[in-house]
Design an enzyme around this catalytic site. Structure first.
Site, PDB file in Angstrom:
ATOM      1  N   TYR A 154       0.833  -1.214   0.000  1.00  0.00           N
ATOM      2  CA  TYR A 154       0.000   0.000   0.000  1.00  0.00           C
ATOM      3  C   TYR A 154       0.868   1.265   0.000  1.00  0.00           C
ATOM      4  O   TYR A 154       0.638   2.193  -0.781  1.00  0.00           O
ATOM      5  CB  TYR A 154      -0.910  -0.038   1.229  1.00  0.00           C
ATOM      6  CG  TYR A 154      -1.911   1.096   1.316  1.00  0.00           C
ATOM      7  CD1 TYR A 154      -3.050   1.120   0.503  1.00  0.00           C
ATOM      8  CD2 TYR A 154      -1.743   2.130   2.232  1.00  0.00           C
ATOM      9  CE1 TYR A 154      -3.972   2.150   0.600  1.00  0.00           C
ATOM     10  CE2 TYR A 154      -2.662   3.159   2.336  1.00  0.00           C
ATOM     11  CZ  TYR A 154      -3.781   3.164   1.520  1.00  0.00           C
ATOM     12  OH  TYR A 154      -4.697   4.191   1.622  1.00  0.00           O
ATOM     13  N   LYS A 158       1.113   4.119  -2.952  1.00  0.00           N
ATOM     14  CA  LYS A 158       0.760   5.534  -2.729  1.00  0.00           C
ATOM     15  C   LYS A 158       1.971   6.450  -2.981  1.00  0.00           C
ATOM     16  O   LYS A 158       1.796   7.581  -3.423  1.00  0.00           O
ATOM     17  CB  LYS A 158       0.196   5.722  -1.322  1.00  0.00           C
ATOM     18  CG  LYS A 158      -1.141   4.986  -1.099  1.00  0.00           C
ATOM     19  CD  LYS A 158      -2.217   5.469  -2.062  1.00  0.00           C
ATOM     20  CE  LYS A 158      -3.592   4.909  -1.722  1.00  0.00           C
ATOM     21  NZ  LYS A 158      -4.648   5.424  -2.606  1.00  0.00           N
TER      22      LYS A 158
HETATM   23  P1  NAP Z   1     -13.494   2.384   0.707  1.00  0.00           P
HETATM   24  O1  NAP Z   1     -14.516   2.827   1.691  1.00  0.00           O
HETATM   25  O2  NAP Z   1     -13.029   0.977   0.693  1.00  0.00           O
HETATM   26  O3  NAP Z   1     -14.015   2.792  -0.765  1.00  0.00           O
HETATM   27  C1  NAP Z   1     -13.267   2.501  -1.914  1.00  0.00           C
HETATM   28  C2  NAP Z   1     -14.217   2.296  -3.083  1.00  0.00           C
HETATM   29  O4  NAP Z   1     -13.413   1.948  -4.231  1.00  0.00           O
HETATM   30  C3  NAP Z   1     -15.178   1.139  -2.852  1.00  0.00           C
HETATM   31  O5  NAP Z   1     -16.472   1.475  -3.316  1.00  0.00           O
HETATM   32  C4  NAP Z   1     -14.552   0.042  -3.674  1.00  0.00           C
HETATM   33  O6  NAP Z   1     -15.461  -0.967  -4.091  1.00  0.00           O
HETATM   34  C5  NAP Z   1     -14.006   0.805  -4.860  1.00  0.00           C
HETATM   35  N1  NAP Z   1     -13.032   0.029  -5.599  1.00  0.00           N
HETATM   36  C6  NAP Z   1     -12.169  -0.908  -5.122  1.00  0.00           C
HETATM   37  N2  NAP Z   1     -11.495  -1.465  -6.135  1.00  0.00           N
HETATM   38  C7  NAP Z   1     -11.917  -0.879  -7.273  1.00  0.00           C
HETATM   39  C8  NAP Z   1     -11.599  -1.042  -8.647  1.00  0.00           C
HETATM   40  N3  NAP Z   1     -10.702  -1.938  -9.070  1.00  0.00           N
HETATM   41  N4  NAP Z   1     -12.246  -0.278  -9.559  1.00  0.00           N
HETATM   42  C9  NAP Z   1     -13.171   0.614  -9.173  1.00  0.00           C
HETATM   43  N5  NAP Z   1     -13.530   0.808  -7.891  1.00  0.00           N
HETATM   44  C10 NAP Z   1     -12.910   0.072  -6.954  1.00  0.00           C
HETATM   45  O7  NAP Z   1     -12.155   3.246   0.844  1.00  0.00           O
HETATM   46  P2  NAP Z   1     -11.923   4.729   1.411  1.00  0.00           P
HETATM   47  O8  NAP Z   1     -11.469   4.624   2.801  1.00  0.00           O
HETATM   48  O9  NAP Z   1     -13.069   5.606   1.046  1.00  0.00           O
HETATM   49  O10 NAP Z   1     -10.635   5.135   0.549  1.00  0.00           O
HETATM   50  C11 NAP Z   1     -10.731   5.891  -0.660  1.00  0.00           C
HETATM   51  C12 NAP Z   1      -9.315   6.266  -1.092  1.00  0.00           C
HETATM   52  O11 NAP Z   1      -8.686   7.005  -0.044  1.00  0.00           O
HETATM   53  C13 NAP Z   1      -8.415   5.065  -1.360  1.00  0.00           C
HETATM   54  O12 NAP Z   1      -7.548   5.355  -2.445  1.00  0.00           O
HETATM   55  C14 NAP Z   1      -7.596   4.944  -0.089  1.00  0.00           C
HETATM   56  O13 NAP Z   1      -6.357   4.318  -0.304  1.00  0.00           O
HETATM   57  C15 NAP Z   1      -7.437   6.409   0.270  1.00  0.00           C
HETATM   58  N6  NAP Z   1      -7.117   6.637   1.690  1.00  0.00           N
HETATM   59  C16 NAP Z   1      -7.992   6.249   2.665  1.00  0.00           C
HETATM   60  C17 NAP Z   1      -7.665   6.488   4.001  1.00  0.00           C
HETATM   61  C18 NAP Z   1      -8.579   6.100   5.135  1.00  0.00           C
HETATM   62  O14 NAP Z   1      -8.159   6.259   6.287  1.00  0.00           O
HETATM   63  N7  NAP Z   1      -9.780   5.642   4.889  1.00  0.00           N
HETATM   64  C19 NAP Z   1      -6.440   7.083   4.311  1.00  0.00           C
HETATM   65  C20 NAP Z   1      -5.579   7.453   3.292  1.00  0.00           C
HETATM   66  C21 NAP Z   1      -5.944   7.230   1.975  1.00  0.00           C
HETATM   67  P3  NAP Z   1     -15.711  -2.291  -3.139  1.00  0.00           P
HETATM   68  O15 NAP Z   1     -17.060  -2.075  -2.587  1.00  0.00           O
HETATM   69  O16 NAP Z   1     -15.596  -3.440  -4.035  1.00  0.00           O
HETATM   70  O17 NAP Z   1     -14.644  -2.310  -2.099  1.00  0.00           O
END
Ligand code: NAP
Length: 246
Positions: A154, A158
């Site tokens: 991861y 990133k």
């Molecule tokens: P999340 O709740 O898991 O949402 C991610 C979404 O992306 C889900 O709807 C997921 O679908 C979809 N997805 C996964 N694989 C995909 C693919 N191959 N093609 C299209 N869509 C896909 O994650 P989040 O926490 O909102 O995170 C969003 C972004 O922020 C990510 O890039 C993550 O790395 C980044 N981020 C998050 C955090 C945190 O603390 N949450 C911190 C730093 C960065 P599914 O329903 O299949 O999973």
């Protein structure tokens, strides 16, 4: 209405941070195309966006599949007329220590988080270059800057997203297209809900502001980066982490 009548694609927009960004942009006057793999959630979020009085389309797209990405960008262009904004937000984690991480675990995270960002950027670059205007925001992570034990795949993905952001910014700046990244710290979503209670407690102690972030905190940062207020900002990584990485 800082985004009045602009058209934005948000990947991984069905839930979590992507959904919050899409809602914030729609409230600011934008029409939205959501790309996500989860059809049911996708349609729910599309309905919410339409409820705000904006045009919204949902496309079932796996961002790792270039044919699907190109086709969906074409459909969004036909339906909505233009693409002003791309938010590369789709991302996953598959954590484990390096000595136990298998090839599939490494490949899947790199392919979705990094290659997916590249494929979507490549697909919108031509239409944005033609219209001589565009804003791209990549959702990276603070661990792409500081690393994190258990997240070799991861954090590498990133860090790659941050390098890709700067190259995209340099290649497209001459066509009035900006590209920036947001590096969130730990934000309350299903991704962080999965953390064990002990790990969450340790994290809270390490965050100077004493709480996890909200998806809205990231959405507000994205809104700034795609607004006219950030006209002269490109190749920047905006950290949104409550002071964790100072
Ligand atoms: P999340 O709740 O898991 O949402 C991610 C979404 O992306 C889900 O709807 C997921 O679908 C979809 N997805 C996964 N694989 C995909 C693919 N191959 N093609 C299209 N869509 C896909 O994650 P989040 O926490 O909102 O995170 C969003 C972004 O922020 C990510 O890039 C993550 O790395 C980044 N981020 C998050 C955090 C945190 O603390 N949450 C911190 C730093 C960065 P599914 O329903 O299949 O999973």
């Amino acid at each position: 209405m800082v985004l009045k009548d602009q058209i934005a694609i948000v990947t991984g927009g069905a839930r979590g941070i992507g959904r919050e960004i899409a809602l914030a942009f729609a409230k600011a006057g934008a029409d939205i195309a959501l790309f996500d793999v989860n059809e049911q959630l996708l349609q729910g979020t599309v309905a919410e966006l339409r409820g705000l009085g904006r045009r919204a389309e949902g496309y079932v797209v796996d961002v790792t599949n270039s044919a699907q990405v190109d086709e969906a960008v074409g459909k969004a262009l036909d339906k909505l007329g233009r693409i002003d904004i791309l938010i590369n937000n789709a991302g996953i984690t598959k954590d484990g220590l390096i000595i136990r991480m298998d090839d599939a675990q490494w490949d899947r995270v790199l392919t979705i988080n990094l290659k997916g960002t590249f494929l979507c950027t490549r697909a919108v670059a031509k239409p944005m270059m033609k219209q001589r205007r565009g804003k791209i925001v990549n959702i990276a992570s603070i661990v792409g800057i500081i690393g994190n034990a258990g997240q070799a795949n991861y954090s590498a993905s990133k860090a790659g997203v941050i390098g890709l952001t700067k190259t995209t910014a340099k290649e497209l700046a001459g066509r009035n297209i900006t590209c920036n990244a947001i590096a969130p710290g730990f934000i309350k979503t299903e991704m962080t809900d999965a953390l064990p209670e002990g790990a969450k407690q340790k994290l809270l102690e390490a965050i100077p502001m004493g709480s996890l972030g909200e998806p809205k905190d990231v959405a507000e940062a994205a809104l700034f980066l795609v607004s006219e207020a950030a006209r002269y900002v490109t190749g920047h990584v905006l950290v949104v982490d409550g002071g964790l990485a100072m």
